[in-house]
Scaffold this motif. Structure first.
Motif, PDB file in Angstrom:
ATOM      1  N   CYS A   1       0.812  -1.219   0.000  1.00 23.02           N
ATOM      2  CA  CYS A   1       0.000   0.000   0.000  1.00 23.02           C
ATOM      3  C   CYS A   1       0.844   1.266   0.000  1.00 23.02           C
ATOM      4  N   GLY A   2       2.152   1.135   0.240  1.00 26.12           N
ATOM      5  CA  GLY A   2       2.943   2.357   0.271  1.00 26.12           C
ATOM      6  C   GLY A   2       4.364   2.198   0.760  1.00 26.12           C
TER       7      GLY A   2
ATOM      8  N   VAL B   1      -8.408   0.122  -1.521  1.00 26.97           N
ATOM      9  CA  VAL B   1      -7.512  -1.012  -1.771  1.00 26.97           C
ATOM     10  C   VAL B   1      -8.061  -2.266  -1.096  1.00 26.97           C
TER      11      VAL B   1
ATOM     12  N   ARG C   1      -8.428   6.336  -0.835  1.00 18.59           N
ATOM     13  CA  ARG C   1      -7.715   5.427  -1.734  1.00 18.59           C
ATOM     14  C   ARG C   1      -7.247   4.178  -0.997  1.00 18.59           C
ATOM     15  N   ALA C   2      -6.759   4.351   0.230  1.00 20.26           N
ATOM     16  CA  ALA C   2      -6.299   3.199   1.012  1.00 20.26           C
ATOM     17  C   ALA C   2      -7.467   2.288   1.372  1.00 20.26           C
TER      18      ALA C   2
ATOM     19  N   THR D   1       3.548   7.066   4.392  1.00 23.20           N
ATOM     20  CA  THR D   1       2.808   8.177   4.987  1.00 23.20           C
ATOM     21  C   THR D   1       3.783   9.132   5.679  1.00 23.20           C
TER      22      THR D   1
ATOM     23  N   TYR E   1      -1.278   3.459   5.509  1.00 24.05           N
ATOM     24  CA  TYR E   1      -2.123   3.003   4.416  1.00 24.05           C
ATOM     25  C   TYR E   1      -2.624   1.581   4.656  1.00 24.05           C
TER      26      TYR E   1
ATOM     27  N   ARG F   1      -0.208  -1.876  -4.900  1.00 22.16           N
ATOM     28  CA  ARG F   1      -1.324  -0.963  -4.631  1.00 22.16           C
ATOM     29  C   ARG F   1      -0.799   0.303  -3.944  1.00 22.16           C
ATOM     30  N   ARG F   2       0.422   0.679  -4.288  1.00 20.27           N
ATOM     31  CA  ARG F   2       1.079   1.800  -3.621  1.00 20.27           C
ATOM     32  C   ARG F   2       0.325   3.110  -3.843  1.00 20.27           C
ATOM     33  N   ILE F   3       0.068   3.795  -2.753  1.00 25.14           N
ATOM     34  CA  ILE F   3      -0.625   5.076  -2.785  1.00 25.14           C
ATOM     35  C   ILE F   3       0.381   6.218  -2.837  1.00 25.14           C
TER      36      ILE F   3
ATOM     37  N   GLU G   1      -6.067  10.484   0.515  1.00 22.06           N
ATOM     38  CA  GLU G   1      -5.364   9.202   0.616  1.00 22.06           C
ATOM     39  C   GLU G   1      -6.128   8.182   1.449  1.00 22.06           C
TER      40      GLU G   1
END
Length: 243
Positions: A26-27, A67, A63-64, A47, A154, A41-43, A60
């Motif tokens: 996720c990030g 996912v 978006r998270a 953070t 995320y 699925r990187r945002i 964000e």
């Protein structure tokens, strides 16, 4: 966020094929090389430090959350009926401690102690880090989107989306580890109907475990020894006992 998934066809056979193992990035700060089961699925590249700013930037959190929700919908489309989820992140345990304080109403000292695996000056620093967002951000258990936006990460928001999405599809989710267990409190608060679909993998030794378990209203499905089975054997155990 890591997820082990078991379909209806194989859910009663603990000795059968390994469950599908998915790792949703996720990030991470740097993208990982492609691998089987790895979902990009990187945002963003991580953070922000919640000790200085709200962890997530505008937009964000949605978006998270999406996912996890999309992953739950995909699971349902493939006939998945049981899942086990865990969180892996640089600040996942710290966020879990803050979340536990917010939901239980207990002081930091009751959640963060020697059972957290730290002591001495490190324990003092950990308590200071947990206490700062509680003091400055006025976090409330009944406002999960705002709280998660301030705390991150995320993967925690993705877990909330995954749990709520799985509940909507009648998929049971077993929570593995302190970050996942504490993170699930936000999902249970945001969507109370998700509670019956939550399971706890195994008892935890941290002091925050008993009050968090009570809030979730779920009992462990495994003994600690079972949960420590290596690799796919442990994941098979989680999925097989998730009903």
């Amino acid at each position: 966020m890591a997820a082990a998934l078991r379909s209806e066809a194989s859910q009663d056979n603990i000795a059968g094929p390994s469950p599908n193992i998915l790792l949703a990035d996720c990030g991470l700060f740097e993208p990982a090389p492609p691998a089987e089961g790895w979902l990009d699925r990187r945002i963003a590249r991580g953070t922000r430090d919640f000790l200085q700013f709200p962890a997530m930037r505008p937009g964000e959190i949605e978006r998270a959350f999406a996912v996890g929700l999309d992953l739950a919908v995909e699971c349902a489309s493939q006939g998945i009926r049981r899942a086990a989820a865990a969180l892996v992140g640089k600040g996942a345990s710290l966020t879990a401690d803050v979340s536990a304080c917010v939901h239980t109403g207990l002081p930091v000292e009751k959640i963060v102690d020697e059972t957290s695996g730290v002591g001495g000056t490190t324990l003092y620093a950990r308590r200071q880090a947990v206490g700062k967002p509680l003091f400055y951000y006025d976090l409330a258990a009944n406002d999960p989107p705002r709280a998660l936006e301030y705390l991150g990460g995320y993967e925690s928001a993705a877990l909330v989306g995954f749990i709520i999405g799985c509940a909507a599809e009648s998929i049971a989710v077993t929570l593995d580890g302190w970050p996942a267990l504490s993170g699930a409190l936000w999902a249970a608060q945001w969507a109370p109907a998700s509670r019956p679909f939550l399971r706890i993998a195994a008892p935890l030794s941290v002091s925050g475990y008993p009050p968090v378990r009570e809030l979730l209203g779920s009992a462990p499905v495994l003994a600690q020894a079972e949960c420590r089975l290596p690799g796919a054997a442990g994941l098979r155990a989680l999925c097989a006992h998730a009903s």
